[in-house]
Design a protein around this motif. Sequence first.
Motif, PDB file in Angstrom:
ATOM      1  N   ALA A  50       0.833  -1.206   0.000  1.00  0.00           N
ATOM      2  CA  ALA A  50       0.000   0.000   0.000  1.00  0.00           C
ATOM      3  C   ALA A  50       0.866   1.254   0.000  1.00  0.00           C
ATOM      4  O   ALA A  50       0.603   2.214  -0.730  1.00  0.00           O
ATOM      5  CB  ALA A  50      -0.914  -0.014   1.228  1.00  0.00           C
ATOM      6  N   ALA A  51       1.929   1.232   0.799  1.00  0.00           N
ATOM      7  CA  ALA A  51       2.822   2.396   0.856  1.00  0.00           C
ATOM      8  C   ALA A  51       3.534   2.603  -0.477  1.00  0.00           C
ATOM      9  O   ALA A  51       3.729   3.727  -0.944  1.00  0.00           O
ATOM     10  CB  ALA A  51       3.840   2.215   1.981  1.00  0.00           C
ATOM     11  N   ARG A  52       3.892   1.492  -1.108  1.00  0.00           N
ATOM     12  CA  ARG A  52       4.573   1.594  -2.399  1.00  0.00           C
ATOM     13  C   ARG A  52       3.648   2.192  -3.463  1.00  0.00           C
ATOM     14  O   ARG A  52       4.063   2.970  -4.323  1.00  0.00           O
ATOM     15  CB  ARG A  52       5.061   0.213  -2.856  1.00  0.00           C
ATOM     16  CG  ARG A  52       6.082  -0.402  -1.937  1.00  0.00           C
ATOM     17  CD  ARG A  52       7.391   0.370  -1.964  1.00  0.00           C
ATOM     18  NE  ARG A  52       8.245   0.079  -0.833  1.00  0.00           N
ATOM     19  CZ  ARG A  52       9.062  -0.974  -0.760  1.00  0.00           C
ATOM     20  NH1 ARG A  52       9.112  -1.839  -1.753  1.00  0.00           N
ATOM     21  NH2 ARG A  52       9.815  -1.155   0.294  1.00  0.00           N
ATOM     22  N   TYR A  56       4.021   5.667  -5.609  1.00  0.00           N
ATOM     23  CA  TYR A  56       3.851   5.704  -7.061  1.00  0.00           C
ATOM     24  C   TYR A  56       2.862   6.807  -7.450  1.00  0.00           C
ATOM     25  O   TYR A  56       3.119   7.599  -8.354  1.00  0.00           O
ATOM     26  CB  TYR A  56       3.366   4.335  -7.540  1.00  0.00           C
ATOM     27  CG  TYR A  56       3.013   4.305  -9.004  1.00  0.00           C
ATOM     28  CD1 TYR A  56       4.006   4.219  -9.980  1.00  0.00           C
ATOM     29  CD2 TYR A  56       1.683   4.363  -9.416  1.00  0.00           C
ATOM     30  CE1 TYR A  56       3.699   4.202 -11.321  1.00  0.00           C
ATOM     31  CE2 TYR A  56       1.358   4.345 -10.759  1.00  0.00           C
ATOM     32  CZ  TYR A  56       2.363   4.264 -11.704  1.00  0.00           C
ATOM     33  OH  TYR A  56       2.045   4.243 -13.032  1.00  0.00           O
ATOM     34  N   TYR A  57       1.739   6.880  -6.738  1.00  0.00           N
ATOM     35  CA  TYR A  57       0.728   7.899  -7.056  1.00  0.00           C
ATOM     36  C   TYR A  57       1.264   9.302  -6.813  1.00  0.00           C
ATOM     37  O   TYR A  57       0.968  10.233  -7.548  1.00  0.00           O
ATOM     38  CB  TYR A  57      -0.537   7.679  -6.229  1.00  0.00           C
ATOM     39  CG  TYR A  57      -1.387   6.558  -6.758  1.00  0.00           C
ATOM     40  CD1 TYR A  57      -1.891   6.597  -8.061  1.00  0.00           C
ATOM     41  CD2 TYR A  57      -1.687   5.451  -5.979  1.00  0.00           C
ATOM     42  CE1 TYR A  57      -2.670   5.568  -8.558  1.00  0.00           C
ATOM     43  CE2 TYR A  57      -2.469   4.419  -6.466  1.00  0.00           C
ATOM     44  CZ  TYR A  57      -2.951   4.480  -7.752  1.00  0.00           C
ATOM     45  OH  TYR A  57      -3.721   3.468  -8.249  1.00  0.00           O
ATOM     46  N   PRO A 213      -6.725   0.710  -5.477  1.00  0.00           N
ATOM     47  CA  PRO A 213      -7.446   1.956  -5.248  1.00  0.00           C
ATOM     48  C   PRO A 213      -6.771   3.108  -5.970  1.00  0.00           C
ATOM     49  O   PRO A 213      -5.535   3.141  -6.059  1.00  0.00           O
ATOM     50  CB  PRO A 213      -7.350   2.145  -3.734  1.00  0.00           C
ATOM     51  CG  PRO A 213      -6.341   1.204  -3.246  1.00  0.00           C
ATOM     52  CD  PRO A 213      -6.079   0.189  -4.285  1.00  0.00           C
ATOM     53  N   ARG A 214      -7.598   3.998  -6.511  1.00  0.00           N
ATOM     54  CA  ARG A 214      -7.018   5.217  -7.057  1.00  0.00           C
ATOM     55  C   ARG A 214      -6.723   6.152  -5.901  1.00  0.00           C
ATOM     56  O   ARG A 214      -7.295   6.024  -4.827  1.00  0.00           O
ATOM     57  CB  ARG A 214      -7.979   5.865  -8.052  1.00  0.00           C
ATOM     58  CG  ARG A 214      -8.018   5.119  -9.379  1.00  0.00           C
ATOM     59  CD  ARG A 214      -8.980   5.766 -10.328  1.00  0.00           C
ATOM     60  NE  ARG A 214     -10.293   5.896  -9.708  1.00  0.00           N
ATOM     61  CZ  ARG A 214     -11.177   6.826 -10.045  1.00  0.00           C
ATOM     62  NH1 ARG A 214     -10.890   7.692 -10.986  1.00  0.00           N
ATOM     63  NH2 ARG A 214     -12.366   6.869  -9.457  1.00  0.00           N
ATOM     64  N   ARG A 215      -5.874   7.118  -6.154  1.00  0.00           N
ATOM     65  CA  ARG A 215      -5.420   7.948  -5.050  1.00  0.00           C
ATOM     66  C   ARG A 215      -6.593   8.662  -4.381  1.00  0.00           C
ATOM     67  O   ARG A 215      -6.676   8.753  -3.159  1.00  0.00           O
ATOM     68  CB  ARG A 215      -4.416   8.969  -5.553  1.00  0.00           C
ATOM     69  CG  ARG A 215      -3.602   9.460  -4.395  1.00  0.00           C
ATOM     70  CD  ARG A 215      -2.415  10.259  -4.823  1.00  0.00           C
ATOM     71  NE  ARG A 215      -1.603  10.534  -3.652  1.00  0.00           N
ATOM     72  CZ  ARG A 215      -0.904  11.641  -3.497  1.00  0.00           C
ATOM     73  NH1 ARG A 215      -0.914  12.548  -4.433  1.00  0.00           N
ATOM     74  NH2 ARG A 215      -0.202  11.813  -2.422  1.00  0.00           N
ATOM     75  N   ALA A 235      -4.482  -1.279  -0.483  1.00  0.00           N
ATOM     76  CA  ALA A 235      -3.801  -1.877  -1.630  1.00  0.00           C
ATOM     77  C   ALA A 235      -4.755  -2.635  -2.545  1.00  0.00           C
ATOM     78  O   ALA A 235      -4.358  -3.110  -3.595  1.00  0.00           O
ATOM     79  CB  ALA A 235      -2.695  -2.818  -1.155  1.00  0.00           C
ATOM     80  N   PHE A 236      -6.007  -2.778  -2.146  1.00  0.00           N
ATOM     81  CA  PHE A 236      -6.975  -3.498  -2.984  1.00  0.00           C
ATOM     82  C   PHE A 236      -8.327  -2.806  -2.923  1.00  0.00           C
ATOM     83  O   PHE A 236      -8.740  -2.308  -1.883  1.00  0.00           O
ATOM     84  CB  PHE A 236      -7.143  -4.940  -2.506  1.00  0.00           C
ATOM     85  CG  PHE A 236      -8.254  -5.669  -3.236  1.00  0.00           C
ATOM     86  CD1 PHE A 236      -8.088  -6.064  -4.561  1.00  0.00           C
ATOM     87  CD2 PHE A 236      -9.472  -5.928  -2.606  1.00  0.00           C
ATOM     88  CE1 PHE A 236      -9.111  -6.709  -5.240  1.00  0.00           C
ATOM     89  CE2 PHE A 236     -10.506  -6.576  -3.291  1.00  0.00           C
ATOM     90  CZ  PHE A 236     -10.328  -6.965  -4.600  1.00  0.00           C
TER      91      PHE A 236
END
Lengths: 454, 409
Positions: A50-52, A56-57, A213-215, A235-236
């Motif tokens: 999730a942090a990664r 990225y976002y 999930p989108r940001r 993350a999902f």
Amino acid sequence: MTSKLATVAATRFGLGPRPGELTRIGGDPRGWLKQQLRPVSLRIASSDGAARLEEYYEARGKGADEVAKMLRGQTREQFRDEAARRTLAAVTSDAPFRERWVQFWSNHFTVSVQRPIVLGLAVPFEDEAIRPHALGKFRDMLLAVARHPAMLLYLDNAVSVGPQSRAGLRRERGLNENFARELLELHTLGVAGGYTQDDVRELAKILTGWTVPRRADRMGPLQRAFVGGSSESDAFRFVPNVHEPGDKRLLGRTIRESGEAEGIEALTMLAQHPSTANFIATKLVRHFVADTPPQASVLTIAKAFRDSDGDLAAVAAALIELPAAWDPPLTKVKTPNELVISALRAVGATESPELLKGAAGSLQQLGQFPFTAPSPAGWSDEASSWIGPEAALLRVEWGLAFGAKAARNVDPTVMLADTIAGVASKATTFHIEHAPSAAEAVALLVASPEFQRR
Amino acid sequence: MTEILIARRSLLLGAAAVTLDAGTSRLALAAAETDRRFVFVLLRGGMDGLAAVAPYGDNDYARLRGNLALAKPGETDGGLDLDGFFALHPALAAIHPWYREGALLPIHAVATPYRERSHFDGQDLLENGTRSPHAANDGWLNRTLSLLPGDRRLGLAIGQQVPLVLRGAVPVASWAPSAIPAAQPGFLDLVREIYKGDKLFEAALASGIAASDGASVALGDDMKTMGQPNANGAPRPAAAVTLANAAGKMLADAKGPRIAVLELGGWDTHAGQGAARGRFANAATMLADSLVALRQSLGPAVWRDTVVAVATEFGRTAAINGTGGTDHGTAGAAFLAGGAVAGGRVAGRWPGLASGNLYQSRDLAPTTDLRAVLKGALRDHLRLPAAKLDTAVFKDSGDAPPLSGLIRV
């Protein structure tokens, strides 16, 4: 004289003996393996998937150039470091069978950084989707894999859209069948497992909406406290807007329209399908017995898989009890990954910056850097894929370079006793003992067929 | 030391050294300067034939392809015209001139006998040269080698491993650049001692030493400057070009291999495929650059006697999918390139893209069997008997007779 069975336990089931390991295994090789079948928590990546995704976002918010810069720079560095640490965990583990088991499943559910977006997610994927379930139920691992951003992005399910869904009708986007096909072919039933092109399409429809999930719709702490039993996380995400409406038909069975539950029903059905038991058993027997898996062994393991409802600890225990896995020894050729790990174990390597760098460099030179498999099928488990002419010479040359470094700290005679003495031919033993230098003795040991095989 | 080096060097000749005495062999090899070369370029992942060779003249092309459709030749980012109906993808611009000079022959709507959509089974069948996946443990190029005279029976895989297409009874070499220092011959002799009795390691090491010697002769100082593949294991475009360049040099060596295999990935464009730019264009640029490097390093004389066959396991869906890409399909495009090719036209029968003409209503329909293309090239270029091609090379392929007119004879 070390017993042959201890050597088999340490090399075929384990990752090659560390100094003193064969003695510890002693007369109870099966017991030594079985006591490793307890899950322990271990996390190698410095942060989670999730942090990664968040990082990225964040970069994406600054533009495409920023994303490319990040992936090429800090994310790649971080990946290389984590991949080396993952190798180190295997080198230093005192439960090497469990570590091999984790790596087997990681390869079964391959994600590869050939898709650069996977760079930051590959090691978290193993931490979060593979390791926690490696001694649990296959179904749970399958579900965790199908919900992990690494897999959702690697095989494109994150962008697949139901053609008749609200988003599909509005934006003229549609299905991507990549994940559904590999899920059937590589993760569960196997290519001969009895599915059709229509099943691929239907499964792709069932899995629409399984995405990252989108940001904008990421959860705050308050929201997170309320999701409770839902599988959604940072993350999902299951996105109903993207999910294909209507009933689906998979393998002759109707899956009623029920949103995310369709996917859970389908994956459960696939996990319990007899073809999956056969396919998994074939791969396991190929890994632990021989490149051409004996049918009787496959049937035994498939039965253990079915009888335990895919309990992977029970399946591992059945492999330990499989007579064919113990006799004859040395039918399998080590992959480069296994070769490097076992050589470092043989010299008793411990954590150091040099070791991390050396292990990563070796894996790269020998053509099997972790999480870089050329396709979703993962790395091959057959000798014919690894012992080409160039590869055979390269392994010898690598052995020589390794020997030159290792000889400063090891006595080749002790190393021989600690590793392959119980199975080495007279010629191998003779030439190691009479090598012109310690470096060449270590190199010969590592290059010997008895060390190259397991 | 000298003796060992000579002995190792002669290994490169393989079977030749056994069947011919040294003098004859040397002569034969000297005369072999212009011997015919055959290079197989294997595109793994399913190259989209409708992107590589775009049928812009087909009424259904633009509709099916949506955002993936190339602009017409002459327009910005447009395809490169071939014959008024087909256009080459702009990322293949470097080999577009070859078409005009007759050294490039695209073949369209071509497929192996495989009709499912698994990469791995599709590649297995493409390489084993039979009608089904996993039906043979050797490849059609190795069986081709077995039909060549002893002194030309030299096969080379570019890469650490030998792909299935080149595996089999005839020993072959593989070669890849390495950053690890070479081992001294004396040490290798010790290793060979302990490899006696382990057939797999013994044979592989012998071939590896031979290929390495051959490469060091052919490549000279270049060997030292060649880098490793990048961190993620996949050859970078530059690395692929480096390998193609090395392959050309080794093939150009009078004593070098006659048959070589190169593998290129990056074709599995499920998403973000793009039109003139995108994932497909990246892979196509790498292909074109590799082919150009191969031609340059072969040199004009050897190029005249060379055929390069470029093929993939299957094509992709006729229509764009929901994510700006294409999914696994059936027929696609293949290429023959080289000075020996009778090119400058697009071969094959075009089935059309109208919905009634698609295979299973989704894929370009196959009208040419890839085996017929390869058999035509092998028969007319390497002068192999058609009967052997039907039975030994491509087993049970009598229903796919060799195509004529692919090679300048």
